[in-house]
Scaffold this motif. Sequence first.
Motif, mmCIF file in Angstrom:
data_model
loop_
_atom_site.group_PDB
_atom_site.id
_atom_site.type_symbol
_atom_site.label_atom_id
_atom_site.label_comp_id
_atom_site.label_asym_id
_atom_site.label_seq_id
_atom_site.Cartn_x
_atom_site.Cartn_y
_atom_site.Cartn_z
ATOM 1 N N LEU A 266 24.664 16.965 205.471
ATOM 2 C CA LEU A 266 23.215 16.972 205.253
ATOM 3 C C LEU A 266 22.890 17.368 203.819
ATOM 4 O O LEU A 266 22.058 16.736 203.162
ATOM 5 C CB LEU A 266 22.531 17.932 206.228
ATOM 6 N N CYS B 254 20.993 15.058 201.004
ATOM 7 C CA CYS B 254 19.796 15.550 200.314
ATOM 8 C C CYS B 254 19.990 15.509 198.807
ATOM 9 O O CYS B 254 19.104 15.061 198.068
ATOM 10 C CB CYS B 254 19.458 16.967 200.762
ATOM 11 N N TYR B 255 21.124 15.939 198.354
ATOM 12 C CA TYR B 255 21.418 15.923 196.919
ATOM 13 C C TYR B 255 21.415 14.502 196.366
ATOM 14 O O TYR B 255 20.842 14.237 195.321
ATOM 15 C CB TYR B 255 22.775 16.592 196.661
ATOM 16 N N ILE C 237 16.604 15.412 196.678
ATOM 17 C CA ILE C 237 15.882 16.551 197.247
ATOM 18 C C ILE C 237 16.413 17.829 196.628
ATOM 19 O O ILE C 237 17.618 18.054 196.597
ATOM 20 C CB ILE C 237 16.029 16.590 198.779
ATOM 21 N N CYS D 173 12.569 7.921 200.407
ATOM 22 C CA CYS D 173 13.991 8.224 200.322
ATOM 23 C C CYS D 173 14.774 6.925 200.369
ATOM 24 O O CYS D 173 14.519 6.066 201.213
ATOM 25 C CB CYS D 173 14.437 9.102 201.491
#
Length: 80
Positions: free
Chosen positions: A13, A17-18, A22, A75
């Motif tokens: 996760l 995200c990286y 995020i 995203c």
Amino acid sequence: MKVIEILKLNRELLKACYNIGIHPDDVQYIELYNDYNKLQANGEKISYIVATLSNRYGICERKVYDLIKRFKTDCNLYAV
């Protein structure tokens, strides 16, 4: 529990995200964005909203503009 254990548990996760941009500290501004949406739904002008949120959350107006822009971004996991 140690930091490394948390990182290992959430590795996939966190990597996702990286990869999509995020920032880990964005989580503390979720309520700011909710407040932004409420004020905008009430018909307030963007400059007023930004000034209000800047004062309410103790951050500069530029940061509020940046957060709003980043939170509105779609995203795309496979973007280059």
